[in-house]
Design a protein around this motif. Structure first.
Motif, PDB file in Angstrom:
ATOM      1  N   GLU A 123       0.831  -1.203   0.000  1.00 17.39           N
ATOM      2  CA  GLU A 123       0.000   0.000   0.000  1.00 17.39           C
ATOM      3  C   GLU A 123       0.865   1.251   0.000  1.00 17.39           C
ATOM      4  O   GLU A 123       0.523   2.260  -0.617  1.00 17.39           O
ATOM      5  CB  GLU A 123      -0.906   0.000   1.234  1.00 17.39           C
ATOM      6  N   HIS A 124       1.997   1.185   0.698  1.00 19.26           N
ATOM      7  CA  HIS A 124       2.895   2.331   0.815  1.00 19.26           C
ATOM      8  C   HIS A 124       4.198   2.030   0.072  1.00 19.26           C
ATOM      9  O   HIS A 124       4.834   1.013   0.316  1.00 19.26           O
ATOM     10  CB  HIS A 124       3.183   2.638   2.288  1.00 19.26           C
ATOM     11  N   TRP A 125       4.585   2.938  -0.810  1.00 23.45           N
ATOM     12  CA  TRP A 125       5.782   2.759  -1.629  1.00 23.45           C
ATOM     13  C   TRP A 125       6.856   3.738  -1.166  1.00 23.45           C
ATOM     14  O   TRP A 125       6.675   4.953  -1.239  1.00 23.45           O
ATOM     15  CB  TRP A 125       5.451   3.019  -3.101  1.00 23.45           C
ATOM     16  N   LYS A 126       7.993   3.204  -0.716  1.00 27.00           N
ATOM     17  CA  LYS A 126       9.099   4.047  -0.251  1.00 27.00           C
ATOM     18  C   LYS A 126      10.144   4.146  -1.362  1.00 27.00           C
ATOM     19  O   LYS A 126      11.230   3.582  -1.272  1.00 27.00           O
ATOM     20  CB  LYS A 126       9.703   3.466   1.024  1.00 27.00           C
ATOM     21  N   MET A 127       9.788   4.858  -2.405  1.00 23.88           N
ATOM     22  CA  MET A 127      10.637   4.946  -3.595  1.00 23.88           C
ATOM     23  C   MET A 127      10.801   6.383  -4.072  1.00 23.88           C
ATOM     24  O   MET A 127      11.056   6.624  -5.250  1.00 23.88           O
ATOM     25  CB  MET A 127      10.034   4.096  -4.720  1.00 23.88           C
ATOM     26  N   CYS A 128      10.657   7.341  -3.155  1.00 20.93           N
ATOM     27  CA  CYS A 128      10.690   8.750  -3.553  1.00 20.93           C
ATOM     28  C   CYS A 128      11.646   9.563  -2.685  1.00 20.93           C
ATOM     29  O   CYS A 128      11.330  10.680  -2.262  1.00 20.93           O
ATOM     30  CB  CYS A 128       9.282   9.345  -3.491  1.00 20.93           C
ATOM     31  N   LYS A 129      12.824   9.025  -2.426  1.00 24.60           N
ATOM     32  CA  LYS A 129      13.777   9.746  -1.579  1.00 24.60           C
ATOM     33  C   LYS A 129      14.317  10.985  -2.274  1.00 24.60           C
ATOM     34  O   LYS A 129      14.271  12.088  -1.733  1.00 24.60           O
ATOM     35  CB  LYS A 129      14.916   8.813  -1.171  1.00 24.60           C
ATOM     36  N   ARG A 166       0.942   9.687   6.790  1.00 25.95           N
ATOM     37  CA  ARG A 166      -0.164   8.740   6.675  1.00 25.95           C
ATOM     38  C   ARG A 166      -1.354   9.200   7.513  1.00 25.95           C
ATOM     39  O   ARG A 166      -1.252  10.125   8.319  1.00 25.95           O
ATOM     40  CB  ARG A 166       0.289   7.349   7.109  1.00 25.95           C
ATOM     41  N   ALA A 167      -2.471   8.527   7.326  1.00 24.68           N
ATOM     42  CA  ALA A 167      -3.703   8.918   8.012  1.00 24.68           C
ATOM     43  C   ALA A 167      -3.568   8.850   9.525  1.00 24.68           C
ATOM     44  O   ALA A 167      -4.220   9.612  10.254  1.00 24.68           O
ATOM     45  CB  ALA A 167      -4.858   8.037   7.544  1.00 24.68           C
ATOM     46  N   ASP A 168      -2.713   7.941  10.018  1.00 31.89           N
ATOM     47  CA  ASP A 168      -2.558   7.803  11.472  1.00 31.89           C
ATOM     48  C   ASP A 168      -1.517   8.756  12.040  1.00 31.89           C
ATOM     49  O   ASP A 168      -1.181   8.683  13.227  1.00 31.89           O
ATOM     50  CB  ASP A 168      -2.197   6.361  11.828  1.00 31.89           C
TER      51      ASP A 168
END
Length: 436
Positions: A50-56, A86-88
């Motif tokens: 759901e979450h993509w960590k590809m934008c450093k 994120r929403a939380d």
């Protein structure tokens, strides 16, 4: 048989076909899809992240600001980081927004610009090595979403084509944008009610025609969607699933094995392409692409009339997949495949010097003194590294003899004129154009 799916489409400089002798390149129009991005929606939870960590690198930027100085307000720069929350309330470095250009997308669009440099500067010598006059280039992006993937893609392309070290201090490349109502790099249904009505009707017709072709996939795929089948007009929508799978495979993210099967993805792609691009009526082409082609044709004609007095040599437009498919479909050369990331279409304008017709024998002998050559102009369209033979130029006299991919500018402009709305606003009324 498994397949990873198309990723990005690099510009193939080595296999670029040189024009026949006697033709001189005058102007190049490039339309390129943005680079790799995240999916535009979160789908297939538990199977695709759901979450993509590809934008450093994408989140490091400098903001231009006005600051107080001795002489009043002066321009300065503020370094900053953009962080997705994120929403939380939690956040993670490098996380991408939905639909955002990733680090990979930045790299591929930079490489596209570098390939333009290799082709049109190093190989052909068409453009100068260093940009000394910003009027020689034109860069424009489409603005259709709140995620600036076309902006960032174009910035990378510019840096690949003319890095800072190759730009004179006064030659600052401008990026042109248009207000939403004036946008024409793709079909603008937001500003044209008639186009919106037509596209909706074609999508509904495609659903009626193609939904049954998706039914054989239900047993294989519905387990990934809480038992719901994939349909063109359903939940999940086939277009959304195709988008998610293509984005994942482009980033080497493992997808469920069924979505690696060529037979499965071919069925989904065929249905989605029909939903989006089967509307080949003249009216849709006029309202969707006509204004863009009129812009292109007008700039080419200006170059023909003014020659070297018109310094503009290359125009690069950053757009979306629908922009490329719309152009290819309008000229009846679309391959019915969803355009890849950094896929591109180019229109190249060439000049051929021919002796004036009806010259006498003496004029022919003494042509350097007496006669001026007639300039004939041709347009070559290339899509996905291939020359396109346009049906509109198939007749004898409408293309360069023995080279059907070189359409005469006259034949090209004739077709564009047919596609150009005479009164865009009135033709965009819900009822459409009133018959004469």
């Amino acid at each position: 048989m498994a397949e990873s799916g198309p990723k990005s489409s690099a510009l193939d400089v080595d296999k670029y076909p040189l024009a026949p002798s006697g033709l001189e390149l005058e102007q190049v129009h490039v339309y390129v899809r943005h680079g790799e991005r995240t999916p535009v929606g979160a789908r297939m939870a538990g199977h695709i992240p759901e979450h993509w960590k590809m934008c450093k690198t994408a989140h490091r930027f400098q903001a231009s600001i006005n600051v107080s100085g001795v002489d009043g307000m002066v321009e300065g720069f503020q370094r900053a980081l953009k962080i997705v929350e994120r929403a939380d309330g939690t956040h993670h470095e490098g996380q991408c927004l939905l639909g955002e250009l990733t680090d990979l997308g930045k790299k591929s669009t930079y490489n596209f610009g570098a390939s333009l440099r290799e082709l049109y500067i190093q190989k052909l010598g068409f453009l100068p090595d260093s940009l000394q006059n910003s009027e020689e280039v034109y860069f424009r992006q489409v603005l259709t979403t709140n995620v600036p993937r076309t902006t960032e893609s174009l910035q990378q392309i510019i840096h690949g084509l003319y890095p800072t070290s190759k730009c004179q201090p006064d030659a600052i490349p401008a990026i042109f944008v248009r207000n939403g109502r004036d946008e024409n790099l793709l079909g603008n249904a937001d500003s044209c009610k008639r186009l919106e009505i037509l596209l909706i009707s074609f999508a509904q017709a495609a659903a009626s025609t193609y939904n049954h072709t998706l039914e054989p996939l239900d047993k294989k795929l519905s387990k990934y969607f809480n038992g719901q089948p994939i349909r063109l007009d359903g939940k999940p929508r086939a277009s959304g699933i195709l988008d998610t799978i293509r984005a994942a495979t482009a980033h080497n993210i493992k997808v469920p094995p069924e979505f690696e099967e060529k037979g499965v993805m071919d069925v989904i792609e065929k249905a989605v392409v029909a939903e989006w691009f089967s509307d080949k009526t003249e009216e849709v082409r006029r309202l969707g692409i006509g204004r863009l082609l009129d812009d292109l044709s007008t700039k080419m004609q200006h170059k023909v009339v003014h020659g070297k007095k018109d310094p503009l040599k290359i125009l690069v437009h950053s757009t979306h997949d629908t922009g490329l498919a719309g152009l290819a479909s309008t000229f009846d050369v679309f391959d019915d495949k969803w355009p890849q990331f950094t896929g591109s279409i180019t229109f190249e304008l060439f000049k051929s010097e021919r002796e004036a017709s009806g010259s006498s024998i003496l004029q022919t002998i003494f042509s350097p003194l007496w006669s001026k050559p007639n300039s004939e102009h041709y347009v070559r369209m290339r899509y996905q590294n291939k020359n396109m033979v346009l049906p509109i130029c198939a007749e004898e006299g409408k293309h360069l003899p023995s080279f059907p991919e070189f359409c005469t500018l006259a034949a090209f402009r004739e077709r564009v004129q047919e596609l150009t709305p005479l009164d865009y606003e009135s033709e965009c009324a819900p009822a459409g154009r009133t018959p004469a």
